[in-house]
Design an enzyme around this catalytic site. Structure first.
Site, PDB file in Angstrom:
ATOM      1  N   GLN A   1       0.522  -1.626   0.017  1.00 35.74           N
ATOM      2  CA  GLN A   1       0.286  -0.003   0.470  1.00 35.74           C
ATOM      3  C   GLN A   1       0.703   1.433   0.162  1.00 35.74           C
ATOM      4  O   GLN A   1       0.746   1.823  -1.183  1.00 35.74           O
ATOM      5  CB  GLN A   1      -1.126  -0.074   1.589  1.00 35.74           C
TER       6      GLN A   1
ATOM      7  N   GLU B   1       0.750  -1.837   8.538  1.00 34.55           N
ATOM      8  CA  GLU B   1       0.231  -0.200   8.459  1.00 34.55           C
ATOM      9  C   GLU B   1      -0.064  -0.231  10.705  1.00 34.55           C
ATOM     10  O   GLU B   1       0.048   1.667  10.940  1.00 34.55           O
ATOM     11  CB  GLU B   1      -1.011  -0.826   8.141  1.00 34.55           C
TER      12      GLU B   1
ATOM     13  N   ARG C   1      20.343  -6.747  -1.880  1.00 31.40           N
ATOM     14  CA  ARG C   1      20.635  -7.998  -1.822  1.00 31.40           C
ATOM     15  C   ARG C   1      20.471  -8.087  -3.421  1.00 31.40           C
ATOM     16  O   ARG C   1      21.122  -9.145  -4.259  1.00 31.40           O
ATOM     17  CB  ARG C   1      19.626  -8.600  -1.349  1.00 31.40           C
TER      18      ARG C   1
ATOM     19  N   ASN D   1       9.885   0.510  -1.541  1.00 29.00           N
ATOM     20  CA  ASN D   1       9.253   0.070  -0.542  1.00 29.00           C
ATOM     21  C   ASN D   1       8.938  -1.334  -0.048  1.00 29.00           C
ATOM     22  O   ASN D   1       8.774  -1.691   0.442  1.00 29.00           O
ATOM     23  CB  ASN D   1       7.845   0.900  -0.184  1.00 29.00           C
ATOM     24  N   PHE D   2      10.605  -2.518  -0.467  1.00 29.97           N
ATOM     25  CA  PHE D   2      10.975  -3.128  -0.310  1.00 29.97           C
ATOM     26  C   PHE D   2      11.508  -3.144   1.663  1.00 29.97           C
ATOM     27  O   PHE D   2      12.073  -2.494   2.133  1.00 29.97           O
ATOM     28  CB  PHE D   2      12.257  -4.034  -0.628  1.00 29.97           C
TER      29      PHE D   2
ATOM     30  N   LYS E   1      10.577  -4.876   9.122  1.00 31.71           N
ATOM     31  CA  LYS E   1       9.377  -4.828   8.183  1.00 31.71           C
ATOM     32  C   LYS E   1       8.418  -4.538   9.367  1.00 31.71           C
ATOM     33  O   LYS E   1       8.065  -4.644  10.399  1.00 31.71           O
ATOM     34  CB  LYS E   1       9.364  -6.411   7.622  1.00 31.71           C
ATOM     35  N   VAL E   2       8.119  -3.264   7.953  1.00 30.91           N
ATOM     36  CA  VAL E   2       6.439  -3.166   9.315  1.00 30.91           C
ATOM     37  C   VAL E   2       5.491  -2.797   8.583  1.00 30.91           C
ATOM     38  O   VAL E   2       5.602  -2.800   7.096  1.00 30.91           O
ATOM     39  CB  VAL E   2       7.409  -1.308   9.442  1.00 30.91           C
TER      40      VAL E   2
ATOM     41  N   GLY F   1      -8.093  20.927  18.981  1.00 30.32           N
ATOM     42  CA  GLY F   1      -8.035  22.508  19.155  1.00 30.32           C
ATOM     43  C   GLY F   1      -8.648  23.230  20.293  1.00 30.32           C
ATOM     44  O   GLY F   1      -8.219  24.668  20.353  1.00 30.32           O
ATOM     45  N   GLY F   2      -8.461  22.250  21.221  1.00 28.95           N
ATOM     46  CA  GLY F   2      -8.548  23.256  22.014  1.00 28.95           C
ATOM     47  C   GLY F   2     -10.820  23.841  23.106  1.00 28.95           C
ATOM     48  O   GLY F   2     -10.656  24.541  24.146  1.00 28.95           O
TER      49      GLY F   2
ATOM     50  N   ASP G   1       0.916   4.363   5.964  1.00 27.48           N
ATOM     51  CA  ASP G   1       0.639   3.415   5.164  1.00 27.48           C
ATOM     52  C   ASP G   1       0.214   4.898   3.379  1.00 27.48           C
ATOM     53  O   ASP G   1       1.513   4.704   3.258  1.00 27.48           O
ATOM     54  CB  ASP G   1       0.227   2.056   4.280  1.00 27.48           C
TER      55      ASP G   1
HETATM   56  N1  CAO Z   1      11.991  -9.602  -9.085  1.00 26.68           N
HETATM   57  C1  CAO Z   1      12.583 -10.830  -8.272  1.00 26.68           C
HETATM   58  N2  CAO Z   1      12.844 -10.329  -6.408  1.00 26.68           N
HETATM   59  C2  CAO Z   1      11.923  -9.736  -6.361  1.00 26.68           C
HETATM   60  C3  CAO Z   1      11.364  -9.223  -7.137  1.00 26.68           C
HETATM   61  C4  CAO Z   1      11.155  -9.037  -9.037  1.00 26.68           C
HETATM   62  N3  CAO Z   1      10.655  -8.605  -9.605  1.00 26.68           N
HETATM   63  N4  CAO Z   1      10.212  -7.991  -6.426  1.00 26.68           N
HETATM   64  C5  CAO Z   1      10.661  -8.736  -5.420  1.00 26.68           C
HETATM   65  N5  CAO Z   1      11.237  -9.341  -5.233  1.00 26.68           N
HETATM   66  C6  CAO Z   1      12.010  -9.690  -3.603  1.00 26.68           C
HETATM   67  C7  CAO Z   1      13.014  -9.331  -2.961  1.00 26.68           C
HETATM   68  O1  CAO Z   1      14.016  -8.881  -3.576  1.00 26.68           O
HETATM   69  C8  CAO Z   1      12.558 -10.026  -1.993  1.00 26.68           C
HETATM   70  O2  CAO Z   1      13.380 -10.618  -1.764  1.00 26.68           O
HETATM   71  P1  CAO Z   1      14.754 -10.864  -0.665  1.00 26.68           P
HETATM   72  O3  CAO Z   1      14.210 -10.981   0.199  1.00 26.68           O
HETATM   73  O4  CAO Z   1      15.238 -11.778  -0.889  1.00 26.68           O
HETATM   74  O5  CAO Z   1      15.382  -9.715  -0.488  1.00 26.68           O
HETATM   75  C9  CAO Z   1      11.170 -10.751  -1.916  1.00 26.68           C
HETATM   76  O6  CAO Z   1      10.831 -10.228  -3.039  1.00 26.68           O
HETATM   77  C10 CAO Z   1      10.690  -9.583  -0.224  1.00 26.68           C
HETATM   78  O7  CAO Z   1      10.219  -8.374  -0.508  1.00 26.68           O
HETATM   79  P2  CAO Z   1      10.400  -7.472   1.114  1.00 26.68           P
HETATM   80  O8  CAO Z   1      10.762  -8.293   1.636  1.00 26.68           O
HETATM   81  O9  CAO Z   1      10.192  -6.132   0.336  1.00 26.68           O
HETATM   82  O10 CAO Z   1       8.712  -8.531   0.821  1.00 26.68           O
HETATM   83  P3  CAO Z   1       8.005  -9.577   2.287  1.00 26.68           P
HETATM   84  O11 CAO Z   1       6.723  -9.701   1.321  1.00 26.68           O
HETATM   85  O12 CAO Z   1       8.919 -10.434   2.946  1.00 26.68           O
HETATM   86  O13 CAO Z   1       8.169  -7.525   2.955  1.00 26.68           O
HETATM   87  C11 CAO Z   1       6.763  -5.624   3.779  1.00 26.68           C
HETATM   88  C12 CAO Z   1       6.742  -7.104   2.740  1.00 26.68           C
HETATM   89  C13 CAO Z   1       5.351  -4.837   3.055  1.00 26.68           C
HETATM   90  C14 CAO Z   1       6.810  -6.047   5.266  1.00 26.68           C
HETATM   91  C15 CAO Z   1       8.217  -5.399   3.966  1.00 26.68           C
HETATM   92  O14 CAO Z   1       8.492  -4.817   1.952  1.00 26.68           O
HETATM   93  C16 CAO Z   1       8.774  -3.945   4.298  1.00 26.68           C
HETATM   94  O15 CAO Z   1       9.319  -3.281   5.233  1.00 26.68           O
HETATM   95  N6  CAO Z   1       8.162  -2.706   3.360  1.00 26.68           N
HETATM   96  C17 CAO Z   1       8.961  -1.813   4.473  1.00 26.68           C
HETATM   97  C18 CAO Z   1       8.029  -0.418   5.273  1.00 26.68           C
HETATM   98  C19 CAO Z   1       6.680  -1.034   4.086  1.00 26.68           C
HETATM   99  O16 CAO Z   1       6.097  -0.004   3.306  1.00 26.68           O
HETATM  100  N7  CAO Z   1       5.507  -1.399   4.664  1.00 26.68           N
HETATM  101  C20 CAO Z   1       4.249  -1.011   4.456  1.00 26.68           C
HETATM  102  C21 CAO Z   1       3.857  -2.364   3.435  1.00 26.68           C
HETATM  103  S1  CAO Z   1       2.036  -1.718   3.159  1.00 26.68           S
HETATM  104  O17 CAO Z   1       1.108  -2.240   4.134  1.00 26.68           O
END
Ligand code: CAO
Length: 424
Positions: free
Chosen positions: A16, A138, A103, A95-96, A135-136, A246-247, A167
């Site tokens: 999101q 909403e 990596r 927002n990975f 990882k975070v 606001g008071g 988000d």
């Molecule tokens: N091709 C190949 N690999 C891909 C890819 C693509 N097109 N797109 C993503 N990937 C891979 C990533 O490189 C990652 O691999 P590694 O773990 O080996 O580095 C993997 O997919 C997973 O990506 P991620 O770690 O971002 O996803 P997740 O589901 O594990 O975590 C989230 C999700 C949201 C918790 C995390 O991305 C995060 O903390 N983001 C930052 C904060 C944020 O935006 N949070 C709110 C999200 S909305 O609620």
């Protein structure tokens, strides 16, 4: 011409926070190229599915006006294409989880090497510090950013809010950072890194609660209901129920029909400047000048009685009648509108804040359109892309691949199975 026409965005966002940011940029005219994992795509495509086989509303409502390219950014051909995309684009938004881009082999240093003009914009849960690797989601951001501790009632637990301030709120912050960096680039000729941590974004929206935290040193917060009720304050800004920030004392009060309609309520503010009007409307003209009622500070220990009397009146009216009666008298009130009422609201539909969108898999659905209106850059909301819908188009038109080279890419598996068939 749209405000951001000509700006190319490499959209590496998912879920999101990031997608709300790039959707706004797309609405303002940027060409947003959403990079998705082949065959999988943004996880939200298949989350909370309501129409079997179709992209979910979770996905479609966050990804309008974008193009989708399937690309495995972890294989060699995929990395080559990603490098070309970085060369061509003005902004990379991601927002990975922390470290994921590194990596993949695309550190900020490497990205700058490829394109010194590119802006790299990231949402992370936390800024640099002890939680930077977390990882975070909403609600975690709402809790870590000061919202949950200040939301809810004094005698209950902390509450998260329905508004997605962690988000979508951070997406807004990031979008501002991006356009500011684009403006800076006009003068500096260089890109820069933009970071919007979700905790910081929520905290920014809780600014008035930090104001109150510091005011506690000077004594109790007199505009909070708990002061009038004689409840002591602790060390931190307390949960204020529905008190207004606001008071001016304010509460949510029942209206006609509250017994069966969970949203038959109004917000009601007893603004000092219109106290006389409030007293007249609720049939208590004697309170206008009465000892203990005439001055705002004297009323603080009687707010329960006063709002009780106002509620006796509001319960005789619908929330809309309260609005119609109070508005001309400058008494600030607001009906509690349900999501059903909002989605059907003619005014919001007329301004494009609620729109109907056609989608080949799911038919017509309603969405929230662009909430920001630019007079010279009107927004036309178009449907979200199907997974990989524009892979070939982007490879050919944006990156200029043709003939054998294009065929090799399609056959490499880096851009997804369905596209191979399409190319043939
Ligand atoms: N091709 C190949 N690999 C891909 C890819 C693509 N097109 N797109 C993503 N990937 C891979 C990533 O490189 C990652 O691999 P590694 O773990 O080996 O580095 C993997 O997919 C997973 O990506 P991620 O770690 O971002 O996803 P997740 O589901 O594990 O975590 C989230 C999700 C949201 C918790 C995390 O991305 C995060 O903390 N983001 C930052 C904060 C944020 O935006 N949070 C709110 C999200 S909305 O609620």
């Amino acid at each position: 011409m749209k405000a951001l026409e000509g700006v190319k965005i490499l959209d590496f966002t998912h879920v999101q926070s990031g997608p709300t940011c790039t959707q706004l940029l797309a609405w303002f005219g940027a060409d947003v190229l959403k990079v998705e994992r082949p065959g999988v795509g943004d996880a939200t495509r298949k989350q909370l599915v309501d129409v079997p086989g179709a992209d979910s509303l979770y996905f479609t409502m966050l990804n309008h006006n974008k193009r989708s390219i399937e690309l495995n950014s972890k294989n060699e051909t995929g990395k080559k294409i990603l490098t070309r995309l970085i060369e061509e684009c003005d902004v990379l938004v991601e927002n990975f989880a922390p470290g994921a881009l590194d990596r993949m082999g695309f550190s900020w240093e490497r990205i700058q090497e490829i394109n010194p003009r590119i802006i790299m914009a990231s949402v992370k849960g936390f800024g640099p510090g002890k939680y930077e690797d977390c990882k975070v989601y909403e609600n975690v951001a709402q809790c870590a950013g000061g919202s949950a501790s200040t939301t809810g009632f004094r005698d209950g637990p902390p509450l998260v809010t329905g508004a997605q301030i962690g988000d979508s709120g951070t997406g807004l912050h990031l979008a501002l950072g991006i356009v500011t960096a684009l403006y800076h680039r006009e003068k500096s000729g260089r890109g820069q890194k933009v970071l919007a941590p979700m905790q910081d974004g929520v905290l920014n929206l809780c600014r008035v609660k930090l104001r109150d935290q510091q005011r506690l040193k000077a004594g109790p917060l007199k505009e909070y209901s708990q002061y009038g009720e004689g409840e002591p304050f602790g060390e931190a800004t307390p949960r204020a129920g529905n008190d207004s920030g606001g008071g001016q004392p304010g509460r949510i009060l029942k209206c006609k029909g509250w017994e069966t309609d969970p949203n038959a309520y109004t917000y009601f503010i007893t603004q000092a400047a219109v106290w006389g009007n409030v007293c007249d409307v609720i049939g208590k003209p004697e309170w206008k000048d009465a000892e203990g009622y005439a001055k705002p500070e004297d009323r603080l220990d009687k707010l329960n009685e006063i709002f009780g009397a106002i509620e006796e009146w509001t319960m005789t009216k619908t929330k809309f009648e309260v609005m119609d009666i109070c508005n001309p008298l400058n008494i600030p009130v607001g009906p509690i509108l349900s999501t059903k009422e909002l989605i059907e609201d003619e005014g919001l539909r007329a301004t494009g804040t609620i729109v109907d969108v056609d989608h080949p898999e799911r038919g017509t659905y309603s969405s929230v359109g662009c909430p920001i209106k630019l007079s010279d850059s009107p927004v036309e909301v178009t449907r979200s892309p199907l997974l990989g819908e524009h892979t070939l188009e982007i490879l050919q038109e944006v990156l200029g691949y043709q003939g054998e080279e294009l065929e090799e890419i399609v056959n490499s598996g880096a851009v997804g199975e369905p596209k191979r068939a399409a190319a043939e």
